[in-house]
Design a protein around this motif. Structure first.
Motif, mmCIF file in Angstrom:
data_model
loop_
_atom_site.group_PDB
_atom_site.id
_atom_site.type_symbol
_atom_site.label_atom_id
_atom_site.label_comp_id
_atom_site.label_asym_id
_atom_site.label_seq_id
_atom_site.Cartn_x
_atom_site.Cartn_y
_atom_site.Cartn_z
ATOM 1 N N LEU A 1 10.868 -6.891 -9.833
ATOM 2 C CA LEU A 1 9.532 -6.373 -9.339
ATOM 3 C C LEU A 1 8.686 -7.310 -10.240
ATOM 4 O O LEU A 1 8.907 -7.750 -11.230
ATOM 5 C CB LEU A 1 9.253 -4.839 -9.867
ATOM 6 N N ILE B 1 4.594 -7.070 -11.385
ATOM 7 C CA ILE B 1 3.303 -6.616 -11.709
ATOM 8 C C ILE B 1 2.311 -7.536 -11.934
ATOM 9 O O ILE B 1 2.188 -8.371 -12.972
ATOM 10 C CB ILE B 1 3.264 -5.786 -13.056
ATOM 11 N N LEU C 1 3.536 -4.997 -7.533
ATOM 12 C CA LEU C 1 2.659 -3.895 -7.703
ATOM 13 C C LEU C 1 1.602 -4.599 -8.369
ATOM 14 O O LEU C 1 1.332 -5.321 -9.505
ATOM 15 C CB LEU C 1 3.218 -2.834 -8.936
ATOM 16 N N ALA D 1 1.460 -6.853 -0.701
ATOM 17 C CA ALA D 1 1.634 -5.794 -1.991
ATOM 18 C C ALA D 1 2.286 -4.707 -1.497
ATOM 19 O O ALA D 1 1.958 -3.942 -0.658
ATOM 20 C CB ALA D 1 0.362 -5.735 -2.785
ATOM 21 N N ASP D 2 3.149 -4.092 -2.406
ATOM 22 C CA ASP D 2 3.915 -2.678 -2.080
ATOM 23 C C ASP D 2 3.181 -1.510 -2.652
ATOM 24 O O ASP D 2 3.269 -0.488 -2.141
ATOM 25 C CB ASP D 2 5.256 -2.824 -2.760
ATOM 26 N N ASP D 3 2.455 -1.807 -3.760
ATOM 27 C CA ASP D 3 1.635 -0.682 -4.293
ATOM 28 C C ASP D 3 0.387 -1.324 -5.179
ATOM 29 O O ASP D 3 0.267 -2.592 -5.253
ATOM 30 C CB ASP D 3 2.517 0.141 -5.230
ATOM 31 N N TYR D 4 -0.428 -0.646 -5.528
ATOM 32 C CA TYR D 4 -1.962 -1.044 -6.081
ATOM 33 C C TYR D 4 -2.380 0.003 -6.894
ATOM 34 O O TYR D 4 -2.379 1.208 -6.553
ATOM 35 C CB TYR D 4 -2.721 -1.218 -4.882
ATOM 36 N N LEU E 1 1.763 4.251 -14.225
ATOM 37 C CA LEU E 1 2.219 2.955 -13.919
ATOM 38 C C LEU E 1 3.799 2.804 -13.996
ATOM 39 O O LEU E 1 4.412 2.393 -13.020
ATOM 40 C CB LEU E 1 1.790 1.637 -14.723
ATOM 41 N N ARG F 1 5.278 4.607 -11.048
ATOM 42 C CA ARG F 1 5.109 3.746 -9.722
ATOM 43 C C ARG F 1 6.348 2.608 -9.905
ATOM 44 O O ARG F 1 6.753 2.297 -8.840
ATOM 45 C CB ARG F 1 3.912 3.039 -9.635
ATOM 46 N N VAL F 2 6.471 2.152 -10.964
ATOM 47 C CA VAL F 2 7.589 1.136 -11.102
ATOM 48 C C VAL F 2 8.832 1.725 -10.923
ATOM 49 O O VAL F 2 9.575 1.060 -10.148
ATOM 50 C CB VAL F 2 7.590 0.528 -12.462
ATOM 51 N N LEU G 1 9.172 2.118 -6.825
ATOM 52 C CA LEU G 1 9.372 0.796 -6.304
ATOM 53 C C LEU G 1 10.848 0.389 -6.401
ATOM 54 O O LEU G 1 11.402 0.001 -5.299
ATOM 55 C CB LEU G 1 8.482 -0.250 -6.821
ATOM 56 N N ARG H 1 7.485 3.075 2.171
ATOM 57 C CA ARG H 1 6.418 2.049 1.951
ATOM 58 C C ARG H 1 5.220 2.336 2.909
ATOM 59 O O ARG H 1 5.628 2.490 4.318
ATOM 60 C CB ARG H 1 7.039 0.755 2.087
#
Length: 235
Positions: free
Chosen positions: A49, A51, A77, A96-99, A109, A112-113, A116, A172
């Motif tokens: 992943l 970030i 992310l 991007a997969d997330d924001y 956060l 979110r990690v 994902l 997603r």
């Protein structure tokens, strides 16, 4: 899960806070402070992943995301101080997969990690290459879609391309532009409106009630996502 996380953040203090939280979750953390180093590290260590801060020296985060997305499906992310819808859509369109916008909660956060990383585990295809989302199976090699009872669901090439893309990463959110790019390879005349029509037709074939979709979900202002469910394509 001993996942390897690459953090690209030019603010040293914020990077160390992220390292502390990631280390406490048992992740292996690598920190870089500019976009060029992020690209080099991603290619070298192949993290699970990334970030990625948007405002980065040497190479900005959006360019980093675009370059790496052309090379791999590395989950990204993105972090940014900008919170406009245009910024959000641009980041998602680039892959991007997330924001998340700054200031952010480190605990959120981390959640979110985890989400994902779980998504990556779920989306990894089995040895037979078949994608499974709830009762739905998508076989890219045979170009087949089947429901819970094994019923064959007939799809056009465009519908299949979109469905396979979402089935590979259930949960997603895909922008219409991202789905359009996947169909452009075989139909250069496709438009964003074409994507909406494909999704509408897929709902008629897969949903119990196409007017109230439970699985091919519209994420307003962004695009679509595929959610698992036992009754998907099960009629």
């Amino acid at each position: 899960m001993n996942a390897r996380i690459l953090v690209a953040e030019d603010n040293v203090t914020q990077a160390q806070v992220l390292r502390m939280y990631l280390d406490s979750e048992g992740y292996s953390t690598v920190i870089v402070h500019d976009g060029r180093a992020a690209i080099d590290a991603a290619r070298r260590i192949r993290p699970d992943l990334l970030i990625l801060d948007v405002m980065m020296p040497k190479v900005d985060g959006l360019s980093v995301c675009r370059i790496l997305r052309q090379e791999s499906a590395l989950p990204v992310l993105m972090l940014t101080a900008n919170s406009t819808e245009d910024d959000l859509l641009l980041g998602l369109d680039l892959g991007a997969d997330d924001y998340m916008t700054k200031p952010y909660s480190p605990r959120e956060l981390m959640a979110r990690v985890r989400t994902l990383l779980r998504r990556v585990e779920r989306s990894a295809p089995p040895d037979d290459g078949i994608l499974r989302v709830g009762a739905l199976t998508v076989d890219p090699l045979r170009h087949e879609v089947r429901g819970a009872s094994g019923r064959l669901v007939t799809c056009t090439r465009g519908e299949f391309t979109i469905l396979a893309a979402m089935a590979a990463e259930p949960g997603r959110v895909f922008t219409r532009q991202q789905l359009l790019e996947r169909t452009r390879g075989w139909d250069v005349a496709s438009t964003v409106r074409t994507i909406d029509m494909h999704v509408m037709n897929l709902r008629k074939k897969l949903e119990s009630d196409p007017r109230r979709p439970a699985h091919l979900i519209t994420v307003h202002g962004i695009g679509y996502k595929l959610s698992s469910g036992t009754d998907l394509a099960g009629n």
